[in-house]
Design a protein around this motif. Structure first.
Motif: not given
Length: 229
Positions: A8, A10, A23, A34, A45, A169, A172-173, A186
């Motif tokens: 992952t 960021l 992205t 992310m 995040m 998702f 995570r937001n 996504h």
């Protein structure tokens, strides 16, 4: 398994066009991604889920990317840090590398970005070991990133892989409203989101399963998207 597959990243970049390019390229190379546009968003995040690497713009609207990198590294010593900077003054580069792993100057070649991140992860992350990830939490929801299981208030919620990906998702937001088009990109990997009812369908599936164990947790912003209460 390669050193970076499933890792992952960021991405902290306040220019939407640059963030989108990064992205898309990272996802194409099988990274989880992310994105954040501010220091505040990035810290939130990173608090919810531990990224394997952070790609940080040095100049951010609410702070300095280097200071952000220091704070992230204190909280997660094994985090790989790569800085993006439009400036190439030696003092700035040396300052960043005193605690970061690499830097890339703008304008950049996207292949170079992928190569640099992959190289850094090769140094910081064993190729044959899956990273231990703490559970993702939001309210009374808990998502286990190792077993892909979900619990609400301690009770198991049986989800399909797509339902899990959608809920992950949203978690995570945090409490932000996520546009429907972003969910299509996504979660379903639609490159050019068209009119589709697939998001509404899976949101209804999630609601039915989650609301059976507590108060409604998914909110709708009509004409925009979905988030968590």
């Amino acid at each position: 398994m390669t050193a970076h597959e499933g890792a992952t990243v960021l991405v902290v970049e306040d220019e939407p066009s640059i963030a989108d390019v990064l992205t898309i390229a990272l996802r194409y190379h099988r990274f989880e991604v992310m994105t954040a546009g501010t220091v505040r968003q990035a810290l939130a995040m990173a608090e919810r889920t531990r990224p394997d690497a952070a790609l940080l713009d040095v100049m951010l609207p609410d702070g300095d990317g280097r200071a952000l990198g220091r704070e992230l590294r204190v909280k997660q010593p094994d985090l790989a840090l790569v800085f993006l900077t439009a400036r190439d003054a030696p003092t700035e580069i040396v300052g960043a590398l005193s605690f970061g792993d690499d830097y890339i100057t703008k304008p950049f070649n996207i292949d170079e970005v992928i190569a640099r991140i992959t190289a850094v992860l090769r140094r910081t992350r064993p190729a044959d070991v899956l990273p231990e990830r703490p559970p993702l939490r939001y309210g009374d929801l808990e998502l286990d990133e190792t077993t892909y299981s979900v619990h609400r208030a301690g009770r198991t919620v049986e989800l399909t892989p797509t339902e899990y990906a959608l809920l992950r998702f949203l978690v995570r937001n945090g409490g932000r409203i996520v546009p429907k088009e972003q969910l299509l990109r996504h979660v379903w990997q639609y490159e050019h989101p068209a009119e589709s009812t697939v998001v509404e369908t899976y949101i209804s599936y999630l609601r039915r399963k989650l609301d059976a164990l507590g108060a409604p947790v998914i909110t709708t912003r009509r004409g925009v998207g979905y988030g968590l209460a």
